[in-house]
Write a protein that holds these residues in place. Structure first.
Motif, PDB file in Angstrom:
ATOM      1  N   TRP A  63     -31.897 -27.621  11.680  1.00 55.68           N
ATOM      2  CA  TRP A  63     -30.950 -28.804  12.399  1.00 55.68           C
ATOM      3  C   TRP A  63     -29.168 -28.725  12.005  1.00 55.68           C
ATOM      4  N   ALA A  64     -29.304 -28.017  11.030  1.00 57.78           N
ATOM      5  CA  ALA A  64     -28.233 -28.778  10.245  1.00 57.78           C
ATOM      6  C   ALA A  64     -26.774 -27.416  10.642  1.00 57.78           C
TER       7      ALA A  64
ATOM      8  N   PHE B 261     -34.688 -23.106  19.994  1.00 58.25           N
ATOM      9  CA  PHE B 261     -35.497 -23.593  19.160  1.00 58.25           C
ATOM     10  C   PHE B 261     -36.479 -24.175  18.619  1.00 58.25           C
ATOM     11  N   GLN B 262     -36.944 -25.246  19.950  1.00 57.19           N
ATOM     12  CA  GLN B 262     -37.478 -26.057  20.987  1.00 57.19           C
ATOM     13  C   GLN B 262     -38.524 -25.101  21.409  1.00 57.19           C
ATOM     14  N   SER B 263     -37.962 -23.888  22.129  1.00 56.05           N
ATOM     15  CA  SER B 263     -39.271 -23.000  23.168  1.00 56.05           C
ATOM     16  C   SER B 263     -39.956 -22.111  22.035  1.00 56.05           C
TER      17      SER B 263
ATOM     18  N   GLY C 220     -23.338 -25.878  23.975  1.00 58.04           N
ATOM     19  CA  GLY C 220     -23.433 -24.660  22.661  1.00 58.04           C
ATOM     20  C   GLY C 220     -25.193 -24.910  22.157  1.00 58.04           C
ATOM     21  N   THR C 221     -24.740 -26.687  21.750  1.00 59.21           N
ATOM     22  CA  THR C 221     -25.870 -27.343  21.067  1.00 59.21           C
ATOM     23  C   THR C 221     -27.010 -27.455  21.798  1.00 59.21           C
ATOM     24  N   LEU C 222     -26.859 -27.026  22.888  1.00 54.97           N
ATOM     25  CA  LEU C 222     -28.420 -27.784  24.065  1.00 54.97           C
ATOM     26  C   LEU C 222     -29.268 -26.188  23.999  1.00 54.97           C
TER      27      LEU C 222
ATOM     28  N   GLU D 213     -30.265 -18.505  15.374  1.00 60.00           N
ATOM     29  CA  GLU D 213     -30.729 -16.808  16.073  1.00 60.00           C
ATOM     30  C   GLU D 213     -30.503 -16.394  14.500  1.00 60.00           C
ATOM     31  N   LEU D 214     -29.582 -15.917  14.787  1.00 61.03           N
ATOM     32  CA  LEU D 214     -28.837 -14.800  13.846  1.00 61.03           C
ATOM     33  C   LEU D 214     -28.168 -14.955  12.674  1.00 61.03           C
TER      34      LEU D 214
END
Length: 167
Positions: free
Chosen positions: A115-116, A159-161, A151-153, A17-18
């Motif tokens: 994703w990366a 990202f999905q939202s 953190g990944t979740l 995000e940042l």
């Protein structure tokens, strides 16, 4: 230590995000390794000015274009990761590992994109938090793995939202 923990937590949960802040922080961390190479005759304030300019430059390059930001982030993070791997804790930048790591980081983040960025920012966040964790041995490794997964979740959920809201 506190700043490293805060930077690690922000990177872990909001690295994608940042991305401009992530790039700026990684450039500043890389700049800290470059500081001993600056002339000793320069005034003391130039060290801080150098770090600030380096961080702002990385942030601006990241903000210019979203696709370009992955390449810039990849370059900085790949170079930093290679330096930390080949010369951990040393206050210099090994040239060839930096170039190879920067090239690999540029390709990986540039090609795989979002994703990366999620995986790399979580990995760097855990790396920064590793020294702050109050555990030892296996417990520290397991806590780091758990933090990485959380953190990944969090980043994938955000990202999905955002993808669903955009539709």
């Amino acid at each position: 230590m506190i700043l490293r923990g805060i930077a690690g937590a922000v990177t872990l949960f909001l690295g994608r995000e940042l991305s401009f802040l992530f790039s700026a922080a990684m450039a500043a961390l890389l700049g800290i390794r470059i500081l001993p190479l600056l002339p000793a005759a320069w005034p003391g304030w130039t060290d801080l000015a150098f770090l600030i300019v380096l961080a702002i430059l990385a942030a601006v390059l990241t903000l210019i274009n979203k696709e370009t930001s992955y390449y810039v982030c990849g370059f900085i993070v790949g170079g930093f990761a290679a330096c930390e791997y080949f010369a951990p804790g040393v206050q210099t930048v090994p040239f060839f590992p930096f170039i190879i790591g920067a090239a690999l980081g540029t390709v990986i983040l540039g090609v795989l994109g979002e994703w990366a960025m999620i995986i790399v920012s979580c990995a760097i966040g855990v790396y920064l938090l590793y020294g702050v964790l109050p555990f030892y041995g296996t417990a520290k490794i397991l806590a780091s793995a758990g933090i990485f997964i959380v953190g990944t979740l969090v980043q994938v959920t955000i990202f999905q939202s955002q993808k669903h809201v955009a539709k």
